[in-house]
Design an enzyme around this catalytic site. Structure first.
Site, PDB file in Angstrom:
ATOM      1  N   THR A  51       0.822  -1.210   0.000  1.00 53.22           N
ATOM      2  CA  THR A  51       0.000   0.000   0.000  1.00 53.22           C
ATOM      3  C   THR A  51       0.852   1.256   0.000  1.00 53.22           C
ATOM      4  O   THR A  51       0.416   2.320  -0.446  1.00 53.22           O
ATOM      5  CB  THR A  51      -0.942  -0.009   1.215  1.00 53.22           C
ATOM      6  OG1 THR A  51      -1.654  -1.243   1.239  1.00 53.22           O
ATOM      7  CG2 THR A  51      -1.941   1.131   1.157  1.00 53.22           C
ATOM      8  N   TYR A 140       4.557 -12.495   4.216  1.00 53.09           N
ATOM      9  CA  TYR A 140       3.427 -11.920   3.475  1.00 53.09           C
ATOM     10  C   TYR A 140       3.125 -12.839   2.298  1.00 53.09           C
ATOM     11  O   TYR A 140       3.883 -12.904   1.336  1.00 53.09           O
ATOM     12  CB  TYR A 140       3.809 -10.514   3.008  1.00 53.09           C
ATOM     13  CG  TYR A 140       2.742  -9.723   2.299  1.00 53.09           C
ATOM     14  CD1 TYR A 140       1.404 -10.097   2.311  1.00 53.09           C
ATOM     15  CD2 TYR A 140       3.083  -8.553   1.611  1.00 53.09           C
ATOM     16  CE1 TYR A 140       0.444  -9.345   1.669  1.00 53.09           C
ATOM     17  CE2 TYR A 140       2.131  -7.789   0.960  1.00 53.09           C
ATOM     18  CZ  TYR A 140       0.818  -8.183   0.990  1.00 53.09           C
ATOM     19  OH  TYR A 140      -0.123  -7.434   0.341  1.00 53.09           O
ATOM     20  N   LYS A 168       0.962 -12.539   7.192  1.00 59.80           N
ATOM     21  CA  LYS A 168      -0.138 -11.776   6.600  1.00 59.80           C
ATOM     22  C   LYS A 168      -0.641 -12.631   5.446  1.00 59.80           C
ATOM     23  O   LYS A 168       0.026 -12.765   4.419  1.00 59.80           O
ATOM     24  CB  LYS A 168       0.338 -10.410   6.111  1.00 59.80           C
ATOM     25  CG  LYS A 168      -0.753  -9.586   5.425  1.00 59.80           C
ATOM     26  CD  LYS A 168      -0.199  -8.278   4.867  1.00 59.80           C
ATOM     27  CE  LYS A 168      -1.281  -7.506   4.127  1.00 59.80           C
ATOM     28  NZ  LYS A 168      -0.758  -6.265   3.495  1.00 59.80           N
ATOM     29  N   ILE A 209      -4.410  -6.723   8.694  1.00 59.68           N
ATOM     30  CA  ILE A 209      -3.515  -5.680   8.190  1.00 59.68           C
ATOM     31  C   ILE A 209      -4.272  -5.004   7.066  1.00 59.68           C
ATOM     32  O   ILE A 209      -4.523  -5.599   6.022  1.00 59.68           O
ATOM     33  CB  ILE A 209      -2.165  -6.263   7.742  1.00 59.68           C
ATOM     34  CG1 ILE A 209      -1.463  -6.891   8.958  1.00 59.68           C
ATOM     35  CG2 ILE A 209      -1.294  -5.165   7.130  1.00 59.68           C
ATOM     36  CD1 ILE A 209      -0.113  -7.510   8.658  1.00 59.68           C
TER      37      ILE A 209
END
Length: 311
Positions: A51, A140, A168, A209
């Site tokens: 992001t 991730y 995540k 998250i």
């Protein structure tokens, strides 16, 4: 210690990187953005993740960003640093640098993209990163962006490493349920999909998250709080109204939609860096109506069905 620091973090915001129109980082915009997040139930902050447009940031820029955010946060919530790339040696060197930099509860390392490693390659990649420093690592797993998917079996194998403390997870709820059921003690499991937060938390995930927490943190908090207090009907009602907003926030490649909303709300999020571009003006207006006002008609015009965001 890192596990305990993060254990009560239900909403971790994957922080955007604010830019000036010329593409440079707008450090002056960071304090207002951070205070906004902390006022709306952000329990932790991830820096230099997807992001944040991390593929467009240099490591030097990331370190400058880390320093600027730490100066504002002043230890009020735990921070996580994006440290992984698709090149193991580079990831090792950067995780050492971030560990020496200090101030982070953990580092987030993405499954290597583009190279398409095997499960054994993924295992060796993360083992090498985790062995390289004392900074705890969160994996991730995001196949929508990296093409390959780490299997639950490989994840659980890595979960035995003393310096790998969580994941995540952006695959399926079935995978998440399996991981939650079979994880070792002190291994954190976060969903990386805002739209799955309701289901993931009911399965026993530790938190989300989130991108939507930039703009809809209160709704996210109310939903998770209702789940914690076993009021599933209330949580489900919030989720039904929340999903169109999540869809709108991912109707264009993220973070373009959330930046459009933040700019509208008066936060100087600025543009995206190429190759990402802003959402077209008319679509941005509809996205804002959905996310800010819950405008049902704008929802129908902006998104169709249910989107599964690959962020």
């Amino acid at each position: 210690m890192a596990y305990k620091d993060l254990l009560n973090c239900k909403i971790i915001t994957a922080f955007i990187t604010p830019f000036h129109e010329d593409g440079s980082i707008n450090f002056g915009a960071i304090p207002d953005l951070i205070e906004h997040l902390l006022a709306h139930h952000t329990d932790g902050i991830l820096l230099a993740g997807t992001t944040a447009e991390s593929p467009t940031l240099t490591h030097d820029e990331e370190l400058e960003l880390f320093a600027a955010v730490q100066k504002v946060v002043k230890g009020r919530v735990p921070l996580i640093a994006g440290v992984g790339t698709n090149e193991t040696r580079d990831s090792i060197e950067f995780v050492k640098e971030v560990d020496a930099f200090g101030g982070f509860a953990a580092g987030l390392a993405i499954v290597p993209y583009y190279n398409k490693p095997s499960q054994e390659g993924m295992y060796q990649h993360f083992k090498a990163i985790a062995d390289a420093s004392n900074l705890p690592i969160i994996i991730y797993n995001i196949p929508g962006r990296v093409v390959v998917e780490m299997t639950p079996e490989t994840m659980l194998r890595l979960a035995e490493h003393p310096n790998i403390i969580g994941v995540k997870e952006c695959t399926s709820l079935a995978n998440m349920a399996y991981l939650i059921e079979h994880r070792p003690e002190e291994f954190l499991i976060y969903t990386g999909e805002d739209g799955d937060a309701f289901h993931a938390m009911n399965l026993g995930a530790d938190g989300v998250i989130s991108v939507a927490s930039h703009t809809n943190g209160d709704e996210m908090f109310e939903m998770l709080d209702a789940i914690e207090h076993n009021d599933i009907k209330k949580a489900a009602a919030i989720q039904r109204k929340f999903i169109p907003k999540v869809n709108a926030l991912f109707s264009y490649p993220s973070p373009a939609p959330v930046k459009a909303v933040l700019n509208y709300l008066g936060f100087a999020a600025g543009p995206t860096r190429l190759p990402l571009v802003p959402a077209p003006e008319e679509d941005a207006k509809r996205i804002i109506k959905v996310v800010v006002d819950g405008d049902y008609q704008a929802t129908k015009e902006t998104v169709k069905g249910v989107l599964r965001p690959d962020y």
